[in-house]
Design an enzyme around this catalytic site. Structure first.
Site, PDB file in Angstrom:
ATOM      1  N   ARG A   6      -5.920 -10.287   1.197  1.00  0.00           N
ATOM      2  CA  ARG A   6      -5.145 -11.216   2.034  1.00  0.00           C
ATOM      3  C   ARG A   6      -6.028 -11.819   3.126  1.00  0.00           C
ATOM      4  NH1 ARG A   6      -1.260  -6.480   4.272  1.00  0.00           N
ATOM      5  NH2 ARG A   6      -1.472  -5.942   2.083  1.00  0.00           N
ATOM      6  N   TRP A  65       0.826  -1.204   0.000  1.00  0.00           N
ATOM      7  CA  TRP A  65       0.000   0.000   0.000  1.00  0.00           C
ATOM      8  C   TRP A  65       0.861   1.254   0.000  1.00  0.00           C
ATOM      9  CZ3 TRP A  65      -3.749   1.906  -2.092  1.00  0.00           C
ATOM     10  CH2 TRP A  65      -4.725   2.727  -1.540  1.00  0.00           C
ATOM     11  N   PHE A 118       1.826  -2.416  13.924  1.00  0.00           N
ATOM     12  CA  PHE A 118       3.031  -1.621  14.153  1.00  0.00           C
ATOM     13  C   PHE A 118       2.753  -0.112  14.188  1.00  0.00           C
ATOM     14  CE2 PHE A 118       4.217  -5.495  11.794  1.00  0.00           C
ATOM     15  CZ  PHE A 118       4.944  -6.123  12.794  1.00  0.00           C
ATOM     16  N   GLU A 154      -4.592  -8.485   8.679  1.00  0.00           N
ATOM     17  CA  GLU A 154      -5.003  -7.573   9.744  1.00  0.00           C
ATOM     18  C   GLU A 154      -6.311  -7.987  10.413  1.00  0.00           C
ATOM     19  OE1 GLU A 154      -4.579  -3.794   7.593  1.00  0.00           O
ATOM     20  OE2 GLU A 154      -2.746  -3.465   8.746  1.00  0.00           O
ATOM     21  N   LYS A 193     -14.288  -4.816   8.601  1.00  0.00           N
ATOM     22  CA  LYS A 193     -14.575  -5.555   7.361  1.00  0.00           C
ATOM     23  C   LYS A 193     -13.541  -6.639   7.134  1.00  0.00           C
ATOM     24  CE  LYS A 193     -11.190  -3.461   4.891  1.00  0.00           C
ATOM     25  NZ  LYS A 193     -10.074  -4.087   4.168  1.00  0.00           N
ATOM     26  N   ALA A 251      -4.027  -2.321  -3.299  1.00  0.00           N
ATOM     27  CA  ALA A 251      -2.777  -1.734  -3.777  1.00  0.00           C
ATOM     28  C   ALA A 251      -2.442  -2.196  -5.189  1.00  0.00           C
ATOM     29  CB  ALA A 251      -1.645  -2.094  -2.827  1.00  0.00           C
ATOM     30  N   SER A 257      -9.822  -0.241  -2.056  1.00  0.00           N
ATOM     31  CA  SER A 257      -8.625   0.222  -2.780  1.00  0.00           C
ATOM     32  C   SER A 257      -7.474  -0.764  -2.642  1.00  0.00           C
ATOM     33  CB  SER A 257      -8.190   1.586  -2.234  1.00  0.00           C
ATOM     34  OG  SER A 257      -8.114   1.548  -0.802  1.00  0.00           O
ATOM     35  N   LYS A 271      -5.471  -0.203   8.485  1.00  0.00           N
ATOM     36  CA  LYS A 271      -6.827  -0.510   8.940  1.00  0.00           C
ATOM     37  C   LYS A 271      -6.755  -1.485  10.108  1.00  0.00           C
ATOM     38  CE  LYS A 271      -8.431   0.135   4.191  1.00  0.00           C
ATOM     39  NZ  LYS A 271      -9.041  -0.469   2.987  1.00  0.00           N
ATOM     40  N   THR A 291     -13.203  -6.505  -0.224  1.00  0.00           N
ATOM     41  CA  THR A 291     -12.334  -7.359   0.596  1.00  0.00           C
ATOM     42  C   THR A 291     -12.873  -8.773   0.698  1.00  0.00           C
ATOM     43  OG1 THR A 291     -11.820  -5.377   1.878  1.00  0.00           O
ATOM     44  CG2 THR A 291     -11.074  -7.449   2.775  1.00  0.00           C
TER      45      THR A 291
END
Length: 348
Positions: A253, A12, A83, A279, A189, A138, A136, A106, A246
């Site tokens: 992912r 990203w 992080f 995430e 999400k 990447a 969005s 996110k 997503t």
């Protein structure tokens, strides 16, 4: 032209660096990983996370955080959500008063239940924090495919300034004052996308996917409204828009990790296979804790946590969701109102 530092050089961060450079800005990318800095400098491409997207020679790449931040008009914080706090802590002594920081990750922090913008404000109180979110990937932004996002900020002036910086013929940006709603939609999400991936891995169809998306946004919006966000946000770009992409995209992912778990992988095996930060796994516990704190019913979130952390069979989790007691879809109940009015008429 603005001077922009992109803090984080994953997929990203790389895609946004290309976008901002193409918009005419001076861009510096930073990575804490020395091997990543060397690869990006030499190859001008992120070979593992964003292959095929070329970085212009004029985009500076550095492992020196101070150099990436010095004299920048805007800092784009693009590190993975786990992080955000540690990176913000490193940035704090190097950040001038009034520095604009745009968070593009996110997530919700598990132990504090704070959205990422609040973490940044806590660690860097002298900064002005905004968020950018929406459907969005990447991979598509890096290729210049038409994309639409929303920037959230506490004041219109900042939102409009960032809108102008990011806006391009292939990247349309809206503005919103609902920073909390944008961040909750963006973080939660990912958890629903894990469920959608599990359903795909189990071999379920489009009906199942549609059910997870629509009931998922119902859960997210219930929680968001209880926390003080605006209902409209969850039916916009950072809510249903980001949820759809997503849950459905091959680039996701979170969906991929869920898919692998549906195929029998453990959570750790799935994360290792994806090779990037998933995430939704980090946000799942926080989502469950928030639902308990605000007393909001979130059955999909509950079952995802059981699959992730209690070794529950994905198929059993789906069966649990399907066999819950029947409920109304809408909280507004005109039947009850009519029944009440009819009862009064009879009494009269």
């Amino acid at each position: 032209m603005k001077k922009i530092g992109v803090i984080g050089a994953g997929s990203w961060g790389t895609a946004l660096s290309c976008l901002l450079y193409q918009n005419g800005h001076q861009v510096t990318m930073w990575s804490i990983v020395e091997e990543e800095v060397i690869m990006l400098r030499e190859k001008r491409e992120h070979e593992t996370k964003l292959p095929g997207v070329r970085l212009a020679e004029d985009i500076e790449i550095t492992g020196d955080l101070e150099a990436a931040m010095k004299d920048k008009d805007v800092l784009v914080l693009a590190v993975p959500s786990p992080f955000t706090r540690s990176t913000s802590h490193m940035m704090a002594p190097l950040t001038r008063n009034g520095q604009i920081i745009v968070n593009v990750a996110k997530g919700v922090e598990e132990h504090t239940l704070m959205p990422l913008s609040q973490i940044i404000e806590q660690e860097i109180p002298q900064s002005r924090v905004a968020v950018l979110s929406g459907p969005s990937h990447a991979e598509e932004v890096g290729r210049g495919l038409p994309t639409t996002c929303v920037v959230g900020a506490p004041d219109r002036e900042l939102a409009c300034e960032l809108q102008e910086i990011f806006m391009s013929p292939v990247f349309r940006v809206y503005t919103s004052p609902d920073v909390l709603g944008i961040e909750l939609g963006a973080a939660l999400k990912n958890v629903i996308a894990l469920a959608a991936g599990v359903a795909d891995g189990l071999g379920y169809g489009d009906n199942t996917k549609a059910a997870l998306i629509t009931r998922g946004i119902a859960e997210i919006s219930r929680l968001g409204i209880a926390m003080g966000a605006r209902a409209e946000t969850f039916f916009g770009l950072s809510g249903i828009g980001d949820l759809i992409v997503t849950c459905a995209s091959v680039h996701s992912r979170n969906r991929k990790a869920g898919y692998l778990m549906g195929k029998g992988y453990s959570m750790q095996e799935a994360m290792d296979e994806v090779k990037m930060v998933v995430e939704g796994v980090y946000s799942a516990k926080a989502a469950l804790a928030l639902s308990e704190k605000y007393q909001v019913d979130m059955p999909i979130i509950v079952e995802v946590n059981k699959v992730l952390f209690e070794n529950k069979s994905p198929r059993d989790a789906v069966n649990e969701l399907m066999q819950r007691v029947g409920k109304d879809e809408l909280e507004y109940d005109p039947w009850k109102k009519r029944e009440t009015e009819t009862g009064k008429q009879r009494q009269g």
